[in-house]
Design a protein around this motif. Structure first.
Motif, PDB file in Angstrom:
ATOM      1  N   THR A  59      11.868  22.927  12.585  1.00 32.24           N
ATOM      2  CA  THR A  59      10.807  22.302  11.788  1.00 32.24           C
ATOM      3  C   THR A  59       9.642  23.260  11.611  1.00 32.24           C
ATOM      4  OG1 THR A  59      11.423  20.131  12.667  1.00 32.24           O
ATOM      5  CG2 THR A  59       9.256  20.323  11.643  1.00 32.24           C
ATOM      6  N   LEU A  60       9.304  23.978  12.686  1.00 25.18           N
ATOM      7  CA  LEU A  60       8.223  24.963  12.614  1.00 25.18           C
ATOM      8  C   LEU A  60       8.544  26.031  11.562  1.00 25.18           C
ATOM      9  CD1 LEU A  60       5.627  26.349  13.699  1.00 25.18           C
ATOM     10  CD2 LEU A  60       7.097  27.528  15.354  1.00 25.18           C
ATOM     11  N   GLN A  62      10.540  25.898   8.966  1.00 25.63           N
ATOM     12  CA  GLN A  62      10.501  25.365   7.610  1.00 25.63           C
ATOM     13  C   GLN A  62       9.067  25.149   7.136  1.00 25.63           C
ATOM     14  OE1 GLN A  62      12.920  21.984   8.508  1.00 25.63           O
ATOM     15  NE2 GLN A  62      14.828  22.965   7.909  1.00 25.63           N
ATOM     16  N   THR A  63       8.165  24.883   8.080  1.00 22.79           N
ATOM     17  CA  THR A  63       6.766  24.656   7.743  1.00 22.79           C
ATOM     18  C   THR A  63       6.035  25.954   7.410  1.00 22.79           C
ATOM     19  OG1 THR A  63       6.688  22.720   9.203  1.00 22.79           O
ATOM     20  CG2 THR A  63       4.568  23.698   8.562  1.00 22.79           C
ATOM     21  N   VAL A  64       6.322  27.017   8.171  1.00 24.91           N
ATOM     22  CA  VAL A  64       5.518  28.243   8.057  1.00 24.91           C
ATOM     23  C   VAL A  64       6.167  29.332   7.213  1.00 24.91           C
ATOM     24  CG1 VAL A  64       4.488  27.796  10.315  1.00 24.91           C
ATOM     25  CG2 VAL A  64       6.470  29.318  10.164  1.00 24.91           C
TER      26      VAL A  64
END
Length: 388
Positions: A59-60, A62-64
């Motif tokens: 998730t990290l 995909q976010t950054v």
């Protein structure tokens, strides 16, 4: 799986991967080692299928990802690109060669989706693979996504030894010119960055402030993507903003370097490409061996042929041109490592080594950034639209 356990296992995998890469001077990339560990772990059921998602690192990542692309943009100097315009054009030819050969010849052996995935993965690294994966998974093409991962994992094994041999040949040629007094010795490349500067207030130069500014750039890039209905891809816009804002002095070079969270962000990005491995079967992976060999057998000669022709026209030697054409297979820091090793293996004193390195290194560094960092993202973003 327990989130802390999953996080710890992944950190161990990355520790092992980095250790092997350093010991082999990146001939065996950390990406390849990690891919092998994940494949063995998932297929033997040692790792649960939810390992990556449970760690929250996926998730990290995909976010950054957009933030990392802006950072990559700030690694590029427009002045250096202008200075090495011949190298940039030779690199452009290499990417065109990969695409032309794979479309013209590879299409006889591979499905169009695999051809596009091969072009993106061979011409670029992690970001290009992620672009391919997003398009493939959106269409339910898990095998195409896995195919891009495998190419990215293995391309260094082809690129490193080939480039090493070719650069040694170029180094020998340069040594002859140096001894004959005909080699124009260029100013050595400074590896140390000057103190990075930015016109942003001090409040925005902290970890949180920097992440806010870069995040705002990504939000703007996403907005432009939305209002153009995807014609202008978020990743391409973010990359161009990174280059432009560095040139204007808004963002400092290598903007995220030194940020407390940078290392963890990079691991999160890299983990994205391993996601499809958890759900693919052993039979699926075995079925990709043939397409993998075909992609390299066709794509790499395309890069070599086009770069050799264009480089020669622009005044470079054939070996130097081919070496530039092979940089998409590994990028930085491989471009620097191979250049330095070639100079040291051929030069017989400090002066010779310095002269040879000063001639090879600037071209290889710019080639790596112009092909892997800029061109591959742009080309892959366009081609990914045709995956269905």
């Amino acid at each position: 799986m327990n989130p802390v356990t999953a996080f710890t296992i992944i950190m161990l995998i990355w520790t092992i991967s980095d250790f092997v890469a350093k010991k082999t001077k990146s001939v065996i990339s950390s990406l390849l080692v990690a891919a092998i560990i994940f494949i063995v772990g998932f297929k033997s059921n040692i790792f649960p299928e939810d390992l990556l998602t449970s760690s929250s690192l996926l998730t990290l990542g995909q976010t950054v990802i957009g933030l990392i692309i802006v950072h990559i943009g700030t690694m590029i100097s427009i002045d250096e690109l202008k200075k090495q315009w011949k190298t940039v054009l030779t690199g452009v030819a290499a990417i065109l060669g990969i695409a032309t050969f794979l479309f013209a010849i590879g299409s006889f052996f591979l499905d169009q989706n695999f051809v596009i995935a091969a072009i993106g993965a061979i011409s670029g690294t992690t970001i290009a693979v992620i672009i391919i994966q997003e398009a493939a998974l959106a269409s339910g093409l898990v095998l195409v996504a896995v195919f891009a991962v495998l190419i990215s994992a293995f391309q260094g094994l082809i690129g490193y030894p080939l480039t090493s041999l070719i650069l040694r040949k170029e180094a020998n040629r340069l040594k002859g010119e140096y001894r004959a007094g005909t080699l124009k010795v260029e100013k050595p490349v400074e590896h140390k960055e000057k103190e990075p500067k930015t016109i942003l207030p001090k409040a925005f130069q902290t970890t949180a402030g920097t992440l806010f500014v870069v995040g705002a750039v990504v939000v703007l890039s996403t907005y432009i993507d939305n209002i153009t209905n995807g014609i202008l891809n978020t990743f391409v816009i973010a990359l161009l903003f990174g280059i432009l804002l560095r040139a204007l002095g808004v963002l400092k070079p290598h903007v995220l370097s030194g940020i407390d969270a940078y290392g963890l962000m990079m691991i999160g990005i890299l983990l994205i490409i391993f996601g499809p491995l958890a759900t693919s079967s052993v039979d699926d992976l075995l079925a990709l061996i043939g397409p993998l060999c075909i992609a390299f057998a066709i794509g790499v000669p395309g890069s070599v042929a086009f770069s050799a022709i264009v480089g020669k026209i622009l005044g470079y030697s054939i070996p130097m041109s081919i070496a530039i054409g092979l940089t998409p297979l590994y990028g930085f820091p491989g471009t620097m490592i191979l250049s330095q090793e070639a100079a040291k293996s051929v030069g017989e004193n400090k002066e010779e080594i310095a002269a040879i390195e000063a001639s090879i290194l600037p071209k290889m560094i710019i080639a790596g950034f112009s092909t892997v960092t800029i061109l591959s993202v742009v080309v892959t973003s366009i081609l990914a639209e045709f995956i269905h």
